[in-house]
Design a protein around this motif. Structure first.
Motif, PDB file in Angstrom:
ATOM      1  N   GLU A  57       9.412  13.638  -6.138  1.00 16.04           N
ATOM      2  CA  GLU A  57       8.758  14.543  -6.919  1.00 16.04           C
ATOM      3  C   GLU A  57       7.086  14.141  -6.540  1.00 16.04           C
ATOM      4  N   GLU A  58       7.043  12.923  -6.210  1.00 16.27           N
ATOM      5  CA  GLU A  58       5.586  12.884  -5.661  1.00 16.27           C
ATOM      6  C   GLU A  58       4.936  13.336  -4.511  1.00 16.27           C
ATOM      7  N   LEU A  59       6.218  13.362  -3.486  1.00 14.02           N
ATOM      8  CA  LEU A  59       5.774  13.694  -2.151  1.00 14.02           C
ATOM      9  C   LEU A  59       5.851  15.635  -2.299  1.00 14.02           C
ATOM     10  N   ALA A  60       6.402  16.145  -3.358  1.00 16.43           N
ATOM     11  CA  ALA A  60       6.461  17.530  -3.183  1.00 16.43           C
ATOM     12  C   ALA A  60       5.188  17.931  -4.021  1.00 16.43           C
ATOM     13  N   ALA A  61       4.751  16.752  -4.673  1.00 16.97           N
ATOM     14  CA  ALA A  61       3.340  17.270  -5.370  1.00 16.97           C
ATOM     15  C   ALA A  61       2.145  16.885  -4.552  1.00 16.97           C
ATOM     16  N   GLY A  62       2.550  16.284  -3.154  1.00 19.13           N
ATOM     17  CA  GLY A  62       1.236  16.027  -2.290  1.00 19.13           C
ATOM     18  C   GLY A  62       0.972  14.646  -2.491  1.00 19.13           C
ATOM     19  N   VAL A  63       1.507  13.884  -3.365  1.00 18.12           N
ATOM     20  CA  VAL A  63       0.948  12.373  -3.290  1.00 18.12           C
ATOM     21  C   VAL A  63       2.058  11.649  -2.324  1.00 18.12           C
ATOM     22  N   ASP A  64       1.281  11.272  -1.296  1.00 21.17           N
ATOM     23  CA  ASP A  64       1.772  10.411  -0.164  1.00 21.17           C
ATOM     24  C   ASP A  64       1.166   9.045   0.017  1.00 21.17           C
ATOM     25  N   LYS A  65       2.221   8.191  -0.285  1.00 17.39           N
ATOM     26  CA  LYS A  65       2.076   7.099  -0.519  1.00 17.39           C
ATOM     27  C   LYS A  65       1.846   6.114   1.045  1.00 17.39           C
ATOM     28  N   GLY A  66       2.367   6.824   1.961  1.00 18.64           N
ATOM     29  CA  GLY A  66       2.537   6.274   3.340  1.00 18.64           C
ATOM     30  C   GLY A  66       4.070   6.330   3.780  1.00 18.64           C
ATOM     31  N   PRO A  67       4.188   5.600   4.892  1.00 20.41           N
ATOM     32  CA  PRO A  67       5.441   5.795   5.719  1.00 20.41           C
ATOM     33  C   PRO A  67       6.674   5.252   4.811  1.00 20.41           C
ATOM     34  N   LEU A  68       6.453   4.343   4.095  1.00 25.01           N
ATOM     35  CA  LEU A  68       7.663   3.731   3.341  1.00 25.01           C
ATOM     36  C   LEU A  68       7.836   4.504   1.974  1.00 25.01           C
ATOM     37  N   HIS A  69       7.223   5.631   1.780  1.00 20.74           N
ATOM     38  CA  HIS A  69       7.278   6.374   0.336  1.00 20.74           C
ATOM     39  C   HIS A  69       8.710   7.053   0.440  1.00 20.74           C
ATOM     40  N   PRO A 104       5.469 -10.915  -4.433  1.00 20.19           N
ATOM     41  CA  PRO A 104       4.404 -10.031  -3.792  1.00 20.19           C
ATOM     42  C   PRO A 104       4.580  -9.123  -2.777  1.00 20.19           C
ATOM     43  N   VAL A 105       5.683  -9.614  -1.874  1.00 20.62           N
ATOM     44  CA  VAL A 105       6.186  -8.687  -0.802  1.00 20.62           C
ATOM     45  C   VAL A 105       6.890  -7.620  -1.667  1.00 20.62           C
ATOM     46  N   VAL A 106       7.526  -7.732  -2.360  1.00 24.71           N
ATOM     47  CA  VAL A 106       8.503  -6.774  -3.166  1.00 24.71           C
ATOM     48  C   VAL A 106       7.405  -5.800  -3.870  1.00 24.71           C
ATOM     49  N   ALA A 107       6.556  -6.186  -4.723  1.00 23.37           N
ATOM     50  CA  ALA A 107       5.689  -5.415  -5.449  1.00 23.37           C
ATOM     51  C   ALA A 107       4.859  -4.514  -4.316  1.00 23.37           C
ATOM     52  N   ARG A 108       4.619  -5.010  -3.129  1.00 23.30           N
ATOM     53  CA  ARG A 108       3.789  -4.386  -2.117  1.00 23.30           C
ATOM     54  C   ARG A 108       4.628  -3.029  -1.599  1.00 23.30           C
ATOM     55  N   LEU A 109       6.016  -3.361  -1.407  1.00 23.06           N
ATOM     56  CA  LEU A 109       6.943  -2.407  -0.850  1.00 23.06           C
ATOM     57  C   LEU A 109       6.852  -1.257  -2.023  1.00 23.06           C
ATOM     58  N   ARG A 110       7.092  -1.753  -3.086  1.00 23.85           N
ATOM     59  CA  ARG A 110       7.175  -0.819  -4.260  1.00 23.85           C
ATOM     60  C   ARG A 110       5.963   0.030  -4.422  1.00 23.85           C
ATOM     61  N   ALA A 111       4.961  -0.417  -4.535  1.00 19.30           N
ATOM     62  CA  ALA A 111       3.534   0.255  -4.595  1.00 19.30           C
ATOM     63  C   ALA A 111       3.355   1.382  -3.366  1.00 19.30           C
ATOM     64  N   ALA A 112       4.068   0.940  -2.051  1.00 24.81           N
ATOM     65  CA  ALA A 112       4.134   1.724  -1.021  1.00 24.81           C
ATOM     66  C   ALA A 112       5.049   2.978  -1.285  1.00 24.81           C
ATOM     67  N   GLY A 113       5.801   2.918  -2.274  1.00 23.02           N
ATOM     68  CA  GLY A 113       6.602   3.945  -2.770  1.00 23.02           C
ATOM     69  C   GLY A 113       8.241   3.828  -2.352  1.00 23.02           C
ATOM     70  N   ALA A 114       8.421   2.466  -1.651  1.00 21.09           N
ATOM     71  CA  ALA A 114       9.847   2.112  -1.244  1.00 21.09           C
ATOM     72  C   ALA A 114      10.879   2.204  -2.438  1.00 21.09           C
ATOM     73  N   VAL A 115      12.070   2.295  -1.860  1.00 21.38           N
ATOM     74  CA  VAL A 115      13.195   2.456  -2.942  1.00 21.38           C
ATOM     75  C   VAL A 115      13.941   1.417  -2.855  1.00 21.38           C
TER      76      VAL A 115
END
Lengths: 465, 61
Positions: A57-69, A104-115
């Protein structure tokens, strides 16, 4: 699911795929093969698919969190996550541990949009060998299920190789990222000690532990490192310095770079004859990419390897002694034996190991005054048969612990196979905090070779489908 | 203390309060000499003679 993270990120943005499709495809591979491969300890299907749908949904709406999104990633089960308990693949670890939520590492991945798709198998507490008498899966190698996938980040290694997720987090105290990477034919980076915070990770050797990325390519590891690197004061070893732009440094050229090679063929009794030829072919590619390759000899090779093993034993023993006294039988046999080595090491031995590390750092720094990078084989041979597995045999084959004593960034990339068809890895090492050079060399190598694109036969049927 | 692994290893394990099986103790005894030799080699590293250890301590917690 056999895409790299980089390719999947492009496909997500071009509309060729969705995060939900990538996540479902990975789970489909797991449905078909996880019983044989022992990748997952726990899957997070519901939350992962919800996160994937949100990413779409975010990518479709133009919200791009970077290469891990929108990218599905797995987490070794010694790293805490919001979804619940961390086991360290052990009956011993207090299930209350890790209730602080995401490391912190997982929080950072999640904030970058990773699943985050689930928690993955490991050697118990990241040390030892699998114990079939304990109620946990025995991880197996997708290139030959009679063989070990390497460890301790076993599930991250064989899960990426099998296509169950596109990347993941492992940890490395004596080689536990690079060993499964070389064994499973994928790419794994142990960055500089302190570059990535290890708070929220069950410790093994406090002064040797690293959390790092594992994926199909160096470019994927660069994308992951760019997200997980950076200071966190909750880790006393975390270093506060700027994070480089690892991705933009991937030019594909090694012009002007000077690379030292130490084949280490005589350093292990387990060296396979074909290793020399495979390594020569790999270094020829580095030359073809523009580098000048020169021979070097690693100083204090045996001593620094011992320094890692002594330090790991002493530091892990300090953490485990109380539980070893009261719950010996609850530990797997390989783990309790490996950790108990710490009881046979004196305090003076441990401090002397730390002094040898300091001396070794200075000697290797002198070596790096003449070269930009050093390459060696990651291991002397392919992954051993599970039936013949011993902890000492694993350590005897690996060329990884040396670099845990020193702290330099070191990455394993696939470079070919043994005569038995088991993957072999090239270890690329840089100066402290020069991950950018390590990743650039790995990327340049992978632009000229296709080992990292190979898919194990047991899962290639799903690729064809 | 004796340097004999059959004496040293069980003594250190007992002192540590650990109770491995006889079979496990036998493995540790068998592995001990090579490990002790490797550790002894650390003490022979001339370059480490005047080095500070890689142990970091700061007064502020």
């Amino acid at each position: 699911m056999y895409l790299s993270i980089t390719d999947a990120a492009a496909a997500l943005r071009s509309g060729e795929t969705t995060s939900v499709a990538l996540t479902e495809a990975g789970y489909a591979v797991a449905d078909a093969h996880d019983e044989a491969l022992g990748v997952y300890l726990r899957r997070f299907d519901e939350t992962a698919l919800a996160a994937a749908a949100k990413a779409d949904e975010e990518l479709a709406a133009g919200v791009d969190k970077g290469p891990l999104h929108g990218i599905p990633l797995g987490i070794k089960d010694i790293i805490a996550t919001d979804e619940g308990e961390t086991t360290a693949q052990s009956l011993v670890l207090d299930r209350e541990w890790g209730t602080m939520g995401d490391a912190p590492v997982v929080a950072r991945l999640r904030a970058a949009g990773a699943v985050i798709t689930g928690k993955l198998t490991t050697m118990e507490y990241a040390i030892g060998i699998p114990d079939v008498e304990k109620p946990f899966p025995v991880p197996r190698n997708p290139w030959n299920t009679d063989h070990y996938p390497g460890g301790s980040s076993s599930g991250t290694g064989n899960g990426v190789a099998a296509g169950m997720f596109l990347g993941g987090l492992g940890t490395d105290t004596g080689g536990s990222i690079r060993y499964p990477a070389t064994s499973c034919g994928i790419t794994g980076l142990k960055q500089t000690f302190g570059r990535v915070p290890k708070f929220g990770c069950v410790p093994l050797g406090y002064s040797y532990d690293h959390i790092g990325p594992m994926a199909r390519t160096a470019a994927d590891c660069a994308a992951m490192l760019a997200v997980i690197a950076g200071h966190d004061a909750r880790d006393a070893c975390s270093v506060d310095r700027p994070v480089d732009d690892y991705v933009s440094g991937l030019t594909g050229s090694l012009e002007g770079m000077r690379i030292g090679v130490d084949p280490l063929l005589a350093a292990s009794e387990l060296t396979v004859p074909e290793l020399e030829e495979v390594l020569a072919a790999a270094t020829a590619e580095l030359t073809a990419a523009g580098a000048t390759v020169v021979p070097v000899e690693l100083p204090l090779y045996k001593e620094l390897t011992t320094a890692t093993m002594v330090g790991m034993a002493a530091e892990s023993y300090a953490y485990h002694r109380g539980d070893l006294q009261s719950r010996w039988a609850d530990y797997g046999s390989g783990t309790r034996m490996a950790v108990s080595i710490g009881a046979l090491v004196s305090g003076g031995d441990h401090v002397q190991a730390q002094r040898v590390r300091r001396a070794g750092q200075k000697m290797v720094a002198e070596l790096f005054a003449d070269v930009d990078l050093i390459v060696t084989p990651t291991s002397a041979c392919g992954a051993p048969e599970i039936e013949k597995l011993t902890f000492d045999a694993i350590i005897g084959a690996l060329h990884t612990p040396y670099w845990n004593a020193l702290g330099n960034p070191a990455m394993s990339v696939p470079m070919g196979y043994t005569r038995d068809g088991l993957p072999l890895g090239l270890q690329i090492v840089g100066r402290p905090f020069d991950e950018a050079a390590v990743l650039a060399a790995g990327h340049a190598y992978q632009l000229r070779t296709d080992w990292h694109t190979h898919v194990p036969a047991m899962v290639s049927d799903l690729l064809a489908a | 203390m004796s340097a004999d692994p059959t004496v040293v290893v069980p003594a250190l394990l007992t002192a540590a309060g650990l109770a491995p099986s006889a079979e496990e103790v036998a493995v540790m005894i068998a592995e001990y000499p090579a490990r002790a030799q490797a550790i002894e080699a650390l003490w022979a590293v001339e370059a480490a003679r005047y080095e500070e250890p890689c142990v970091v301590f700061r007064a502020e917690p």
